[in-house]
Design an enzyme around this catalytic site. Structure first.
Site, mmCIF file in Angstrom:
data_model
loop_
_atom_site.group_PDB
_atom_site.id
_atom_site.type_symbol
_atom_site.label_atom_id
_atom_site.label_comp_id
_atom_site.label_asym_id
_atom_site.label_seq_id
_atom_site.Cartn_x
_atom_site.Cartn_y
_atom_site.Cartn_z
ATOM 1 N N GLU A 1 -9.691 -40.170 8.003
ATOM 2 C CA GLU A 1 -8.679 -40.912 7.152
ATOM 3 C C GLU A 1 -8.201 -42.133 7.760
ATOM 4 O OE1 GLU A 1 -8.479 -37.592 7.564
ATOM 5 O OE2 GLU A 1 -9.214 -37.087 5.397
ATOM 6 N N PHE B 1 -2.785 -36.958 2.921
ATOM 7 C CA PHE B 1 -3.415 -37.712 4.165
ATOM 8 C C PHE B 1 -3.273 -39.211 3.999
ATOM 9 C CE2 PHE B 1 -6.122 -33.581 2.939
ATOM 10 C CZ PHE B 1 -5.370 -32.738 3.690
ATOM 11 N N ARG C 1 -7.005 -37.866 -11.793
ATOM 12 C CA ARG C 1 -8.084 -38.351 -10.925
ATOM 13 C C ARG C 1 -9.097 -38.850 -11.823
ATOM 14 N NH1 ARG C 1 -9.313 -32.589 -8.001
ATOM 15 N NH2 ARG C 1 -7.385 -31.796 -7.920
HETATM 16 C C1 LIG Z 1 -7.406 -34.132 6.900
HETATM 17 C C2 LIG Z 1 -8.090 -33.646 5.731
HETATM 18 N N1 LIG Z 1 -8.833 -34.420 4.893
HETATM 19 C C3 LIG Z 1 -9.467 -33.930 3.862
HETATM 20 C C4 LIG Z 1 -9.290 -32.543 3.556
HETATM 21 C C5 LIG Z 1 -9.934 -31.915 2.337
HETATM 22 N N2 LIG Z 1 -11.067 -31.102 2.473
HETATM 23 C C6 LIG Z 1 -10.930 -29.817 2.706
HETATM 24 S S1 LIG Z 1 -12.317 -28.653 3.205
HETATM 25 C C7 LIG Z 1 -13.269 -30.120 3.382
HETATM 26 C C8 LIG Z 1 -14.576 -30.018 3.904
HETATM 27 C C9 LIG Z 1 -14.657 -29.310 5.282
HETATM 28 O O1 LIG Z 1 -15.985 -29.394 5.884
HETATM 29 P P1 LIG Z 1 -16.195 -28.472 6.901
HETATM 30 O O2 LIG Z 1 -15.360 -28.744 8.132
HETATM 31 O O3 LIG Z 1 -17.546 -28.454 7.151
HETATM 32 O O4 LIG Z 1 -15.966 -26.890 6.605
HETATM 33 P P2 LIG Z 1 -16.620 -25.963 5.281
HETATM 34 O O5 LIG Z 1 -15.826 -26.207 4.158
HETATM 35 O O6 LIG Z 1 -18.138 -26.455 5.194
HETATM 36 O O7 LIG Z 1 -16.628 -24.602 6.075
HETATM 37 C C10 LIG Z 1 -12.221 -31.234 3.189
HETATM 38 C C11 LIG Z 1 -12.623 -32.776 3.219
HETATM 39 C C12 LIG Z 1 -8.367 -31.811 4.584
HETATM 40 N N3 LIG Z 1 -8.246 -30.508 4.110
HETATM 41 N N4 LIG Z 1 -8.017 -32.259 5.390
#
Ligand SMILES: Cc1ncc(C[n+]2csc(CCOP(=O)(O)OP(=O)(O)O)c2C)c(N)n1
Lengths: 285, 322
Positions: free
Chosen positions: B66, B91, B18
């Site tokens: 995505e 994804f 990364r």
């Molecule tokens: C399709 C997808 N894209 C990206 C991710 C990576 N990801 C994991 S948690 C997250 C943020 C989630 O935010 P939210 O729905 O507000 O939940 P919170 O963590 O704030 O409770 C992301 C982008 C994923 N798990 N799935």
């Protein structure tokens, strides 16, 4: 089975759930855990499991059980903690969280015996499945409810809105969604990453929209969930629930660093101390 | 393209793919004004914060979306920009495969799609977070070039090579922090031209991505047992380097493909389907993630279970050489 316990009993359980979640996350060592996302929805998960939903751990496929789908699957610590407290998952399994060959995966992996209804973790995808399950109940003439927790960031996903429209079209009034509005997602606050008017969008999609001002307050969550249960509006219901990401652990609250990370010995001890303190304060009242 | 110091490369190796990508793209953006980065709520995870600090106007976060990541990037590309669309490999392409096919492949646009943490590196996060199928998806999209770099230095070279390339590209990144620096010195990198990492007369091990390091170690083990082993770094999965394969089929008596991908549709499949046209070609052994969802476990657990560590690869060779 236990049902509609008093608020204080739910709170007792929520406290144990927070402890179990910390234990699980800490035991994952350097693999870490999604602490913040689990802590924000801990109280609503607890209220659903111990104040609202009907289920039987001894009969996990019981047709009339209410269904639960954690669409924001990365918050699995809250789900596992509830399943431990409910008696689906033995507490002895806590150290297995994220371990090799473990069923306590970093995102829920369907395992009906242990109460895990649906695999989730790829955001957006749990919710349409919950919609399908609600439609199936109607189709089969079954009376149970389907509950689903969605993240506020998760509402960025287009599939959320595709599914929301379809649920409204199908008048899924047996479907209740809680949006966990902790105002953060992965790379920033929700307003930084993607400003979104959830109230207007859910309404426009044809849903009955309710609000919970303090989603970390069991009493308020229980009251609104009971109201929804009584509702005879023929629409799916969504409850926009304001919470605090990392709720209950001082250094995790509103701190994006603890979205997903490992914690060290000192942080672990601080977390336990925070929980001890909160419990003592509550018992004093 | 300036040369990157050995010190920096060692640092990137320590930090992982990364950071290697996140820093390489800064170097590219300094040289080309058309380069922009698009990401799907993954700025921090994908180590794009330094890019954001240096080029705040050249990075766009589309949120957790995505499909829109690709559609938006396609629009940018259509107007002459060079978007690098970045998110977790689980994804992309899978979540946005159709957008990649129609918006990038069909229109042959210069979109660059980057999947971080491909394969099963996200071990304990489970199958929702694995990318065992990404090569299979993008190899079947006409016009797409598919590259899986093997080390930090090759990631850097890939980023620059891709900028000169016409048409859409999928860059698949694998390996954990600490993934070995396999090309410490400057080297020639050309899209579609495999690298003979070491010569060998008997067996040819062909790998793609960071698992090259295991292929090299396997060759060392085999060499000690008197089996002369050639190692080929097939960084470009599409187009495949057919000249290199011609030479392998002519000169080596056993072909071993090694990839952190499903046994279906990846490097092994690609080599096998080309090999099928030869009446007399060597036997092929495929080392891969097989065709199954996995139990959870750490990265080492997965690589061991799949037989993708050097000792297992060598053992498989021993079972198959005459
Ligand atoms: C399709 C997808 N894209 C990206 C991710 C990576 N990801 C994991 S948690 C997250 C943020 C989630 O935010 P939210 O729905 O507000 O939940 P919170 O963590 O704030 O409770 C992301 C982008 C994923 N798990 N799935």
């Amino acid at each position: 089975m236990e049902k509609n316990l008093l608020v204080e009993e739910i709170k007792d359980k929520t406290e144990r759930m927070r402890r179990d979640a910390i234990e699980m996350g800490f035991s994952a060592g350097s693999e870490g855990a999604h602490f913040g996302p689990a802590l924000s929805c801990m109280d609503m998960v607890a209220t659903l499991f111990f104040g609202v939903m009907n289920y039987d751990p001894d009969n996990p496929e019981m047709p009339e059980r209410d269904r639960f789908v954690l669409s924001k699957g990365h918050a699995c610590l809250a789900y596992y903690a509830a399943l431990i407290e409910a008696g689906y998952i033995p507490r002895e399994m806590i150290p297995q969280f994220k371990g090799n060959n473990s069923i306590l995966c970093g995102h829920p992996s369907k395992n009906v015996q242990y109460g895990i209804e649906v695999s989730s973790g790829s955001l957006g995808n749990g919710f349409p499945v919950a919609c399908g399950m609600a439609k199936a109940a109607k189709f089969k003439g079954e009376a149970h409810q389907v509950y689903c927790i969605v993240g506020d960031g998760e509402c960025n996903e287009g599939i959320i809105w595709e599914a929301a429209l379809n649920a409204a079209k199908n008048k899924l009034d047996n479907l209740i969604v809680l949006v966990d509005i902790n105002n953060f997602q992965l790379s920033g606050t929700t307003s930084e990453v993607m400003p979104i008017n959830l109230d207007a969008l859910w309404r426009a999609a044809g849903w009955e929209v309710l609000h919970i001002e303090d989603g970390n307050n069991v009493e308020e969550v229980l009251q609104i969930l009971n109201e929804v249960k009584e509702s005879d509006i023929e629409k799916p219901h969504v409850i926009l629930t304001k919470t605090v990401k990392g709720k209950g652990i001082s250094y995790m609250e509103n701190n994006l660093k603890f979205h997903a990370t490992s914690i060290n010995e000192e942080q672990y001890r601080q977390a336990i101390a925070d929980l001890d303190k909160a419990e003592a304060e509550r018992k004093e009242q | 393209m300036t040369n990157i110091s050995l010190e920096t490369l060692k640092e990137w190796s320590k930090l992982g793919h990364r950071n290697s990508f996140g820093e390489s793209i800064i170097h590219l953006a300094r040289e080309r004004e058309d380069v922009v980065v698009v990401n799907a709520d993954i700025t921090t995870t994908a180590r794009l914060v330094n890019f954001k600090n240096e080029f705040p106007d050249r990075i766009f976060n589309v949120g957790i979306a995505e499909q829109n990541l690709i559609g938006f990037s396609a629009g940018l590309a259509r107007e002459g920009l060079m978007p690098f669309a970045v998110t977790v490999a689980a994804f992309v392409p899978m979540r946005c495969a159709e957008q990649m096919r129609m918006m990038l492949g069909y229109m042959n646009l210069n979109g660059r799609v980057v999947g971080i943490e491909s394969g099963c590196r996200f071990g304990p996060l489970g199958n929702t977070h694995f990318a065992m199928d990404d090569i299979a998806v993008t190899r079947t999209i006409p016009n797409f070039t598919v590259i899986s770099p093997s080390d930090p230095h090759q990631i850097y070279k890939t980023v620059f090579a891709v900028a000169e390339h016409q048409g859409p590209v999928h860059i698949r990144l694998t390996g954990a922090p600490g993934f070995p620096l396999l090309y410490p010195d400057d080297f020639d990198f050309e899209i579609g031209k495999a690298i003979e990492y070491r010569p060998g007369k008997d067996v040819a091990i062909i790998t793609t991505g960071s698992v090259l390091s295991e292929g090299i170690r396997a060759a060392e083990i085999l060499e000690k047992k008197g089996i002369s082993t050639r190692v080929i770094d097939m960084h470009t999965l599409k187009p495949l380097d057919l000249n290199m394969l011609d030479s392998v089929f002519a000169e080596n008596s056993l072909v071993v493909t090694v990839e952190e991908h499903s046994i279906i549709g990846g490097l092994g499949s690609a080599v096998a389907s080309y090999k099928a046209g030869f009446a007399n070609s060597p036997k092929q052994v495929m080392c891969s993630l097989g065709d199954s969802f996995k139990k959870i476990g750490n990265y080492a657990f997965h690589m061991k279970n799949a037989g993708l560590v050097a000792e297992d690869i060598a053992e498989k060779v021993l079972q198959n050489v005459d």
